[in-house]
Design an enzyme around this catalytic site. Structure first.
Site, mmCIF file in Angstrom:
data_model
loop_
_atom_site.group_PDB
_atom_site.id
_atom_site.type_symbol
_atom_site.label_atom_id
_atom_site.label_comp_id
_atom_site.label_asym_id
_atom_site.label_seq_id
_atom_site.Cartn_x
_atom_site.Cartn_y
_atom_site.Cartn_z
ATOM 1 N N GLY A 12 0.819 -1.220 0.000
ATOM 2 C CA GLY A 12 0.000 0.000 0.000
ATOM 3 C C GLY A 12 0.849 1.265 0.000
ATOM 4 O O GLY A 12 2.089 1.206 -0.038
ATOM 5 N N ASP A 33 0.031 -9.017 1.945
ATOM 6 C CA ASP A 33 -0.939 -8.088 1.351
ATOM 7 C C ASP A 33 -1.913 -8.915 0.525
ATOM 8 O O ASP A 33 -1.506 -9.919 -0.074
ATOM 9 C CB ASP A 33 -0.195 -7.079 0.443
ATOM 10 C CG ASP A 33 -0.963 -5.776 0.260
ATOM 11 O OD1 ASP A 33 -2.118 -5.833 -0.209
ATOM 12 O OD2 ASP A 33 -0.406 -4.704 0.578
ATOM 13 N N SER A 127 -5.032 6.503 13.314
ATOM 14 C CA SER A 127 -5.394 7.661 12.494
ATOM 15 C C SER A 127 -5.837 8.829 13.366
ATOM 16 O O SER A 127 -6.456 8.638 14.419
ATOM 17 C CB SER A 127 -6.560 7.252 11.581
ATOM 18 O OG SER A 127 -7.164 8.383 11.015
ATOM 19 N N TYR A 151 -14.937 4.043 9.921
ATOM 20 C CA TYR A 151 -13.489 3.872 9.742
ATOM 21 C C TYR A 151 -12.747 4.285 11.015
ATOM 22 O O TYR A 151 -11.928 3.532 11.561
ATOM 23 C CB TYR A 151 -12.995 4.701 8.547
ATOM 24 C CG TYR A 151 -11.507 4.903 8.556
ATOM 25 C CD1 TYR A 151 -10.639 3.853 8.261
ATOM 26 C CD2 TYR A 151 -10.950 6.132 8.897
ATOM 27 C CE1 TYR A 151 -9.268 4.025 8.313
ATOM 28 C CE2 TYR A 151 -9.581 6.315 8.951
ATOM 29 C CZ TYR A 151 -8.743 5.261 8.658
ATOM 30 O OH TYR A 151 -7.382 5.425 8.722
ATOM 31 N N LYS A 155 -10.474 2.116 14.021
ATOM 32 C CA LYS A 155 -9.108 2.412 14.473
ATOM 33 C C LYS A 155 -9.073 2.565 15.994
ATOM 34 O O LYS A 155 -8.169 2.061 16.663
ATOM 35 C CB LYS A 155 -8.577 3.673 13.780
ATOM 36 C CG LYS A 155 -8.273 3.467 12.306
ATOM 37 C CD LYS A 155 -7.125 2.487 12.118
ATOM 38 C CE LYS A 155 -6.849 2.130 10.673
ATOM 39 N NZ LYS A 155 -5.791 1.133 10.516
ATOM 40 N N PHE A 180 -1.663 11.998 10.724
ATOM 41 C CA PHE A 180 -2.519 13.084 10.251
ATOM 42 C C PHE A 180 -2.741 12.851 8.739
ATOM 43 O O PHE A 180 -3.254 11.820 8.376
ATOM 44 C CB PHE A 180 -1.954 14.424 10.714
ATOM 45 C CG PHE A 180 -2.363 14.639 12.171
ATOM 46 C CD1 PHE A 180 -1.866 13.808 13.179
ATOM 47 C CD2 PHE A 180 -3.349 15.549 12.507
ATOM 48 C CE1 PHE A 180 -2.324 13.908 14.501
ATOM 49 C CE2 PHE A 180 -3.811 15.663 13.823
ATOM 50 C CZ PHE A 180 -3.287 14.834 14.817
ATOM 51 N N ASN A 201 -9.170 11.926 -1.611
ATOM 52 C CA ASN A 201 -8.371 12.868 -0.836
ATOM 53 C C ASN A 201 -7.851 14.022 -1.690
ATOM 54 O O ASN A 201 -7.744 13.909 -2.911
ATOM 55 C CB ASN A 201 -7.210 12.140 -0.150
ATOM 56 C CG ASN A 201 -7.716 11.099 0.834
ATOM 57 O OD1 ASN A 201 -7.462 9.915 0.673
ATOM 58 N ND2 ASN A 201 -8.470 11.527 1.826
ATOM 59 N N LEU A 202 -7.537 15.101 -0.999
ATOM 60 C CA LEU A 202 -7.205 16.345 -1.692
ATOM 61 C C LEU A 202 -5.963 16.244 -2.591
ATOM 62 O O LEU A 202 -6.033 16.581 -3.780
ATOM 63 C CB LEU A 202 -7.014 17.463 -0.656
ATOM 64 C CG LEU A 202 -6.663 18.829 -1.238
ATOM 65 C CD1 LEU A 202 -7.791 19.369 -2.100
ATOM 66 C CD2 LEU A 202 -6.336 19.815 -0.113
HETATM 67 C C1 UD1 Z 1 -9.372 11.893 5.498
HETATM 68 C C2 UD1 Z 1 -9.855 11.070 6.646
HETATM 69 C C3 UD1 Z 1 -8.696 10.581 7.474
HETATM 70 C C4 UD1 Z 1 -7.677 9.879 6.625
HETATM 71 C C5 UD1 Z 1 -7.226 10.832 5.536
HETATM 72 C C6 UD1 Z 1 -6.257 10.146 4.608
HETATM 73 C C7 UD1 Z 1 -11.983 12.160 7.244
HETATM 74 C C8 UD1 Z 1 -12.754 12.810 8.323
HETATM 75 N N1 UD1 Z 1 -10.715 11.851 7.513
HETATM 76 O O1 UD1 Z 1 -8.885 13.084 6.012
HETATM 77 O O2 UD1 Z 1 -9.176 9.681 8.429
HETATM 78 O O3 UD1 Z 1 -6.584 9.513 7.432
HETATM 79 O O4 UD1 Z 1 -8.359 11.232 4.762
HETATM 80 O O5 UD1 Z 1 -5.355 11.084 4.139
HETATM 81 O O6 UD1 Z 1 -12.471 11.952 6.169
HETATM 82 N N2 UD1 Z 1 -10.960 18.648 0.042
HETATM 83 C C9 UD1 Z 1 -11.456 19.468 -0.963
HETATM 84 N N3 UD1 Z 1 -11.701 18.902 -2.182
HETATM 85 C C10 UD1 Z 1 -11.456 17.571 -2.456
HETATM 86 C C11 UD1 Z 1 -10.948 16.751 -1.414
HETATM 87 C C12 UD1 Z 1 -10.718 17.317 -0.175
HETATM 88 O O7 UD1 Z 1 -11.680 20.651 -0.766
HETATM 89 O O8 UD1 Z 1 -11.712 17.130 -3.590
HETATM 90 C C13 UD1 Z 1 -10.656 19.257 1.352
HETATM 91 C C14 UD1 Z 1 -11.427 18.644 2.516
HETATM 92 O O9 UD1 Z 1 -12.643 19.298 2.695
HETATM 93 C C15 UD1 Z 1 -10.426 18.860 3.675
HETATM 94 C C16 UD1 Z 1 -9.063 18.763 3.000
HETATM 95 O O10 UD1 Z 1 -9.295 19.000 1.625
HETATM 96 O O11 UD1 Z 1 -10.570 20.144 4.200
HETATM 97 C C17 UD1 Z 1 -8.403 17.407 3.165
HETATM 98 O O12 UD1 Z 1 -9.301 16.390 2.745
HETATM 99 P P1 UD1 Z 1 -8.812 14.880 2.548
HETATM 100 O O13 UD1 Z 1 -7.551 14.842 1.773
HETATM 101 O O14 UD1 Z 1 -9.971 14.114 2.022
HETATM 102 O O15 UD1 Z 1 -8.430 14.389 4.000
HETATM 103 P P2 UD1 Z 1 -9.280 14.447 5.376
HETATM 104 O O16 UD1 Z 1 -10.706 14.543 5.086
HETATM 105 O O17 UD1 Z 1 -8.662 15.463 6.260
#
Ligand code: UD1
Length: 355
Positions: A12, A33, A127, A151, A155, A180, A201-202
């Site tokens: 992973g 895995d 997490s 999820y 954890k 984090f 994720n972002l």
């Molecule tokens: C999420 C999980 C966390 C996990 C992590 C993996 C939750 C509550 N937490 O974190 O348990 O360990 O992913 O890295 O879901 N955002 C946008 N546009 C997007 C995607 C995200 O604006 O297309 C923003 C979100 O609103 C947030 C930030 O980017 O403010 C980070 O988001 P993301 O990368 O999804 O991580 P988390 O939500 O913090």
């Protein structure tokens, strides 16, 4: 004799980077895995980067006690790093039973097999999501826990199980690391995060927009009580996460019982700040549009990273620019992630496979 570390979920995102770090530091590494959300190709790349092979890579589901026991019987395992788990928050809401089964059931199976083979040293992948909707940041390990989705519950439940096991079996030594937001990639561009389908994720989303694979990013809300209104997170380079695991293995014998540590940088970055840093590093525009808040999101999650700094005299070294630069290199070199034809091809590295 070098120490042998068994890494579950070794193919992973975090697991593969940790394997490189362990090989680079002289450990023998055995991976387990089932490749449901990873590619065995990542393990080929691990060996290429480290310029030495894994001791073995097994296609085994951690819940399969018999197969797992055979792995332990074949190697002198000194310590285990347990990554293997499902990790998508949204998916956990629609498939809670699967999440409990894999994440909690897998941890229980692993613990019983470890006991059977008298292996007592474990680093557990937890997490920051266990903190839930934090009222104040930065978060210390003593901040209240209040998971808001299945999820995060799995954890926290695993942490409780581990606490309980440690309280009753005096030989157990466990470190649980609450990560984090891990991002970035190996600086070689060979290893990185290769989500299947649309990224949740972002950072991977931003990278796919910059490379032209997706049209634009949706920014989930700009009315949070943060400096620019967008969500603030503590992004941590995956190489620092990997290093943190190797350092954790070195500190497993510092204490008996269980200890919990945050793995973060202590620095908060907003969505807009991340977009701007990525755009600068990649010299590509990242078209984006503010939309509604995403359900379940919180304003800010930032670690107080001082506990590991004190306990291990270790802290993260890679900044946001490095996180963006390394993500971008991986994205450019692997625009479609790992080759799809190899995704289901079974393990490619190591002498043995079973299951
Ligand atoms: C999420 C999980 C966390 C996990 C992590 C993996 C939750 C509550 N937490 O974190 O348990 O360990 O992913 O890295 O879901 N955002 C946008 N546009 C997007 C995607 C995200 O604006 O297309 C923003 C979100 O609103 C947030 C930030 O980017 O403010 C980070 O988001 P993301 O990368 O999804 O991580 P988390 O939500 O913090």
């Amino acid at each position: 004799m070098p120490e042998t570390v068994l890494v579950t979920g070794g193919a992973g995102f975090i697991g593969s980077h940790t394997c490189v770090e362990l090989l680079d530091h002289g450990y023998e590494v055995v991976t387990v895995d089932n490749y449901v959300n990873s590619s065995p190709q990542a393990l080929d790349r691990v060996a290429k980067i480290a310029r030495r092979p894994l001791t073995a890579a097994y296609d085994v589901d951690v819940r399969d006690r018999k197969a797992l026991s055979e792995v332990f019987a074949s190697h002198p395992v000194d310590a285990v790093i347990h990554f293997a788990a499902h990790k998508a928050v949204g998916e956990s809401v629609s498939l809670p039973t699967e999440y409990y089964d894999t994440n909690v059931g897998g941890t229980c199976a692993l613990l019983s097999v470890m006991r059977e083979h008298r292996v007592h040293r474990l680093v557990f992948s937890s997490s920051c999501s266990v903190y839930g909707d934090a009222e104040t940041v930065p978060l210390t390990e003593d901040s209240p826990v209040a998971p808001t989705n299945p999820y995060a519950c799995t954890k926290l439940m695993c942490e409780h199980i581990l606490q309980d096991v440690c309280a009753r079996l005096s030989e157990m030594k466990v470190l649980a690391l609450r990560y984090f937001n891990p991002v970035g990639a190996h600086p070689s561009g060979l290893l990185g995060e290769a989500p299947r389908g649309i990224p949740n994720n972002l950072m991977p989303y931003v990278a796919q927009v910059a490379v032209g694979r997706r049209e634009k990013l949706s920014v989930f809300g700009d009315d949070y009580p943060t400096p620019d209104g967008t969500g603030v997170r503590d992004y941590i380079h995956v190489m620092d996460v990997a290093e943190g695991h190797r350092v954790a293995v070195e500190h497993l014998d510092d204490h008996t019982g269980m200890q919990v540590f945050n793995l973060g940088t202590g620095t908060g970055t907003s969505v807009l700040q991340l977009i701007s840093a990525f755009s600068e590093v990649s010299r590509r525009p990242v078209p984006h549009q503010v939309v509604e808040r995403r359900a379940g999101d919180v304003a800010a999650l930032v670690a107080d990273a001082s506990a590991v700094a004190t306990a291990w005299r270790w802290s993260t070294t890679r900044d946001l620019t490095a996180m963006c630069r390394d993500t971008w290199r991986f994205q450019e070199l692997n625009p479609d992630g790992y080759s799809p034809d190899l995704v289901h091809a079974g393990p490619k590295t190591g002498e043995l496979s079973c299951g």
